[in-house]
Design an enzyme around this catalytic site. Structure first.
Site, short mmCIF file in Angstrom:
data_model
loop_
_atom_site.label_atom_id
_atom_site.label_comp_id
_atom_site.label_asym_id
_atom_site.label_seq_id
_atom_site.Cartn_x
_atom_site.Cartn_y
_atom_site.Cartn_z
N HIS A 113 36.89 -32.06 -28.39
CA HIS A 113 36.53 -33.48 -28.27
C HIS A 113 36.91 -34.08 -26.91
O HIS A 113 36.46 -35.17 -26.56
CB HIS A 113 37.16 -34.30 -29.42
N ASP A 143 37.85 -27.53 -33.09
CA ASP A 143 38.15 -28.48 -32.02
C ASP A 143 38.82 -27.78 -30.83
O ASP A 143 39.73 -28.32 -30.22
CB ASP A 143 39.02 -29.63 -32.53
N SER A 216 45.64 -35.20 -26.12
CA SER A 216 44.75 -34.24 -26.77
C SER A 216 44.48 -33.05 -25.87
O SER A 216 44.13 -33.20 -24.70
CB SER A 216 43.42 -34.91 -27.13
N LEU A 271 32.01 -17.56 -47.97
CA LEU A 271 31.78 -17.11 -49.34
C LEU A 271 30.52 -17.69 -49.95
O LEU A 271 29.92 -17.09 -50.84
CB LEU A 271 32.97 -17.47 -50.23
N GLY A 272 30.12 -18.87 -49.52
CA GLY A 272 28.96 -19.51 -50.13
C GLY A 272 29.29 -20.20 -51.43
O GLY A 272 28.55 -20.06 -52.42
N VAL A 273 30.39 -20.95 -51.43
CA VAL A 273 30.78 -21.69 -52.62
C VAL A 273 31.17 -23.11 -52.23
O VAL A 273 31.52 -23.38 -51.08
CB VAL A 273 31.98 -21.03 -53.35
N ILE A 275 34.03 -25.77 -53.49
CA ILE A 275 35.24 -25.76 -54.29
C ILE A 275 35.83 -27.16 -54.38
O ILE A 275 35.47 -28.05 -53.61
CB ILE A 275 36.30 -24.79 -53.72
#
Length: 471
Positions: A113, A143, A216, A271-273, A275
């Site tokens: 950023h 980031d 930062s 994983l393609g979930v 949660i």
């Protein structure tokens, strides 16, 4: 006089004790001077410039087609710098941040950023010299950004291991808050492995080190003078430091840096979930002894989890032997794996523990959004909600095989738990819903005064919610 002599040893002891207390306190506090002297030369100030269209110029009339005399009159009437004519002038947006050198040939780590959308990046070294930096690559998810300046035998910081950190340890930050170069602040580690909204792949280090705009991208040191993190964010309600700051662990940052240097992009496990957290009521609903793990609210079709046998309603308790205490622990562990890696999950399904072996995939560049929902009312039930069967188009749009769509919400339990028309219910009381009739039958048999779970799809996002039916 003899009586005065008898008190002299006491006075002397008190005086010595008074001198010893400050000395003892000073001995217990760390001295950061040597650390700062050795580390400061490798800490840099980063300024960026972004060229933006001049809003004033774009709002001014086009004077090109006017006669010369009339055009001169209008130009003299305009505010200085407002331009006039086509295109106008450009204004520059500037930002300040920090960074640090990690190799003697000029590679620099900072925050994404700090350099995002910059047209020019200037690095100022400790000797006040300035040079342009080349952007090697960025990773918005963590980031982290990697820069390169031309140089040889540049000062370099020692890198530590963030995995060895513990809450309570002293840490030091060096950066350029508000543009004040090489400002030193100190504090302790408040907590490890923090998860922040929209930052699923970074287990942040939380500290109480004073961090402000300009810090930062700067380094966070342990007492050995090793970099253990990159100062990244603060939690604030006032806009300034309020005692809570967050740093990216250096282990995570260096993994990102190495991938950016090698290929310009970062690969993460996936994983393609979808949660969610397991609260007390959900734990009771799924037969768990205590709230823990990551509840699978959605499994994407043909994703790694689906191929590995993971199902909606499974509660993931561990991955490769690492316990999942909070649901946010899972993305950290999965993201650290490379595509193609093997993963062993311990899950609770239907109240029983089960082990699943699957292959982790690569996280896609962009998520998929599900289409809106429509349907016709066909049923009502004791929950105070009217539902309808899903059409084939709705099932396809939502990538599901069954469920019901909410058409109307009356006063009752459904309204109290926040259900809305258009929500899709796919599971009730741990049972998959195929149609409105089955939903009504299950709703009639729901237990009273016990936590009951319901899986709801809203705008493509799935989550489990719980409720109790009173007597």
């Amino acid at each position: 006089m003899p009586r005065l002599k008898s008190y002299l040893p006491i006075f002397a002891a008190v005086l010595m004790l008074g001198q010893a207390v400050p000395a003892l306190a000073e001995a217990q506090l760390p001295d950061f001077t040597q650390l700062v002297e050795q580390a400061s030369p490798a800490v840099v100030n980063i300024s960026t410039t972004q060229k933006l269209p001049d809003r004033r110029a774009s709002s001014m009339p086009d004077l090109e087609g006017l006669p010369p005399g009339l055009r001169d009159f209008f130009e003299r009437s305009m505010p200085p710098g407002s331009g006039g004519g086509k295109g106008g002038r450009q204004r520059e947006a500037q930002s300040l941040g920090s960074g640090f050198i990690i190799s003697n040939d000029g590679y620099i780590l900072t925050n994404n950023h700090v350099v995002a959308d910059a047209d020019e990046i200037i690095v100022r070294l400790s000797d006040r010299s300035e040079m342009k930096a080349k952007l090697i690559g960025t990773d918005p998810r963590s980031d982290v950004a990697l820069l390169k300046i031309e140089g040889k035998n540049l000062p370099v910081l020692k890198l530590g291991k963030s995995q060895d950190l513990k809450a309570g340890q002293w840490v030091v930050a060096i950066g350029s808050p508000f543009g004040f170069d090489h400002t030193v602040t100190q504090g302790i580690i408040s907590a490890m492995g923090r998860s922040l909204p929209n930052e699923s792949y970074v287990p942040f280090i939380q500290t109480d080190v004073p961090i402000n705009p300009g810090n930062s991208g700067g380094p966070l040191f342990n007492l050995a003078g090793e970099v253990v993190g990159i100062n990244s964010q603060i939690y604030t309600r006032s806009g300034g430091f309020m005692g809570v700051s967050f740093a990216i662990p250096i282990d995570v940052a260096m993994d990102v840096s190495n991938q950016l240097k090698a290929g310009g992009k970062v690969s993460r496990g996936w994983l393609g979930v979808v949660i969610q957290e397991v609260n007390k009521d959900l734990a009771e609903s799924f037969g768990l002894d205590k709230p823990a793990g990551a509840l699978v609210a959605q499994v994407l079709d043909n994703g790694p989890a689906a191929k590995g046998g993971l199902q909606v309603g499974d509660v993931i308790l561990s991955m490769n032997g690492q316990p999942i205490v909070m649901s946010a622990d899972l993305p950290h562990l999965v993201g650290a794996l490379k595509a193609g890696s093997k993963a062993t999950l311990e899950v609770v399904r239907d109240g029983k523990r089960k082990t699943l072996d699957l292959t982790v995939g690569a996280i896609p560049d962009e998520g998929k959004e599900m289409a809106g929902l429509t349907g016709a009312e066909q049923s009502s039930n004791r929950l105070g909600v009217s539902v309808a069967d899903l059409t084939d188009e709705q099932k396809k749009a939502n990538d599901i095989k069954g469920g019901v769509i909410i058409k109307d919400v009356q006063d009752g339990p459904a309204a109290l738990i926040g259900l809305q028309p258009g929500d899709v219910i796919t599971h009730l009381n741990n049972q998959a819903i195929n149609d409105a009739k089955q939903f009504t039958d299950i709703a009639k048999a729901l237990p009273k005064n016990r936590s009951v779970s319901m899986r709801v799809l809203r705008q493509g996002r799935a989550s489990f919610i719980t409720f109790k039916l009173a007597e």
